[in-house]
Design a protein around this motif. Structure first.
Motif, PDB file in Angstrom:
ATOM      1  N   UNK A  54       2.914  -3.954  -7.938  1.00  0.00           N
ATOM      2  CA  UNK A  54       2.598  -3.914  -6.576  1.00  0.00           C
ATOM      3  C   UNK A  54       1.106  -3.930  -6.404  1.00  0.00           C
ATOM      4  N   UNK A  55       0.494  -3.411  -7.351  1.00  0.00           N
ATOM      5  CA  UNK A  55      -0.918  -3.699  -7.275  1.00  0.00           C
ATOM      6  C   UNK A  55      -1.528  -4.926  -7.494  1.00  0.00           C
ATOM      7  N   UNK A  56      -0.919  -5.782  -8.314  1.00  0.00           N
ATOM      8  CA  UNK A  56      -1.279  -7.075  -8.577  1.00  0.00           C
ATOM      9  C   UNK A  56      -0.978  -8.130  -7.346  1.00  0.00           C
TER      10      UNK A  56
ATOM     11  N   UNK B  53       3.098   5.694  -3.141  1.00  0.00           N
ATOM     12  CA  UNK B  53       4.134   6.575  -3.638  1.00  0.00           C
ATOM     13  C   UNK B  53       4.166   6.428  -5.034  1.00  0.00           C
ATOM     14  N   UNK B  54       3.709   5.593  -5.599  1.00  0.00           N
ATOM     15  CA  UNK B  54       3.599   5.590  -7.387  1.00  0.00           C
ATOM     16  C   UNK B  54       2.468   6.561  -7.664  1.00  0.00           C
ATOM     17  N   UNK B  55       1.320   6.533  -6.759  1.00  0.00           N
ATOM     18  CA  UNK B  55       0.025   7.157  -7.193  1.00  0.00           C
ATOM     19  C   UNK B  55      -0.259   8.212  -6.024  1.00  0.00           C
ATOM     20  N   UNK B  56       0.262   9.095  -5.702  1.00  0.00           N
ATOM     21  CA  UNK B  56      -0.111   9.891  -4.599  1.00  0.00           C
ATOM     22  C   UNK B  56      -1.472  10.567  -4.590  1.00  0.00           C
ATOM     23  N   UNK B  57      -2.080  10.759  -5.765  1.00  0.00           N
ATOM     24  CA  UNK B  57      -3.316  11.371  -5.892  1.00  0.00           C
ATOM     25  C   UNK B  57      -4.579  10.209  -5.649  1.00  0.00           C
TER      26      UNK B  57
ATOM     27  N   UNK C 166       0.891  -1.241  -0.036  1.00  0.00           N
ATOM     28  CA  UNK C 166      -0.031   0.000  -0.107  1.00  0.00           C
ATOM     29  C   UNK C 166       0.749   1.203   0.053  1.00  0.00           C
ATOM     30  N   UNK C 167       1.875   1.284   0.825  1.00  0.00           N
ATOM     31  CA  UNK C 167       2.893   2.268   0.617  1.00  0.00           C
ATOM     32  C   UNK C 167       3.418   2.651  -0.563  1.00  0.00           C
TER      33      UNK C 167
END
Length: 224
Positions: A186-188, A59-63, A54-55
């Motif tokens: 990371x999402x997968x 970081x990859x998608x701050x919004x 999740x962290x």
């Protein structure tokens, strides 16, 4: 004068409450949400790893524009396809199973259900497709289209699985659930941990199915 001060203090307090509420709403609904992790189904190690992921995702998608990576969506381990009941043999069952197999590798605002992308499940959908053809339950164009998708997955080629998922949804006449693109690693991994468990993380780097296994399936089907 007192009334004016009371009014302004009330307005300021109301504004502060609105800001806090908006922040809480944004934090809860945007991006990965730890509260959506299924603690009862996860080991302590998996949960710790999920928080790390999740962290990374934040970081990859701050919004928080990329969503639906922590939600558990009624997963199942196998395709659930029924081979021995002619009345239930139809293309729709195959398309639905294939569609659920795409969910670990794509992003979509709406998802419902998931099946892991394993060799066993690939063999199931391949065998079901061949049975549909043998029983004249599928058109030639559909056989070629679905067979082409399965063949790519058998070869562990997933670079267009988001587009393939949309093709499958169109076959289902769906109105929602269309892809927002490929999931990051990371999402997968986070999706797999929360829906299938650590034992399925290997499917992120699935090996191509051995040709002899594919040939064996074809021979078995011919004998039947």
């Amino acid at each position: 004068m007192k009334r004016n001060k009371t009014f302004w203090w009330g307005a300021i307090i109301g504004l502060v409450i609105m800001v806090i509420a908006a922040y809480a709403f944004y934090t809860y609904w945007s991006g990965p949400n730890p509260n959506e992790l299924d603690r009862e189904q996860m080991t302590e190690e998996d949960y710790t790893r999920a928080l790390e992921l999740i962290d990374i995702i934040k970081e990859e998608d701050p919004l928080g524009r990329r969503q639906n990576v922590t939600r558990r969506i009624n997963p199942q381990e196998t395709t659930g396809l029924i081979f021995d009941d002619p009345k239930k043999l139809n293309k729709g069952n195959l398309v639905d199973a294939m569609h659920l197999m795409t969910h670990q590798k794509i992003l979509a605002t709406e998802k419902a259900g998931a099946i892991p992308m394993t060799h066993d499940n690939l063999k199931e959908v391949r065998d079901y497709l061949e049975l549909l053809r043998d029983q004249n339950k599928i058109k030639n164009d559909d056989y070629r289209q679905l067979g082409g998708i399965i063949e790519r997955w058998e070869q562990a080629i997933f670079d267009e699985i988001d587009k393939e998922q949309d093709v499958l949804l169109e076959e289902m006449y769906a109105a929602i659930g269309f892809s927002d693109g490929l999931a990051t690693r990371a999402e997968e991994e986070l999706f797999i941990l929360n829906n299938f468990g650590e034992e399925y993380v290997y499917t992120m780097d699935l090996e191509p199915m051995p040709e002899e296994e594919q040939q064996e399936d074809a021979n078995t089907k011919t004998e039947e």
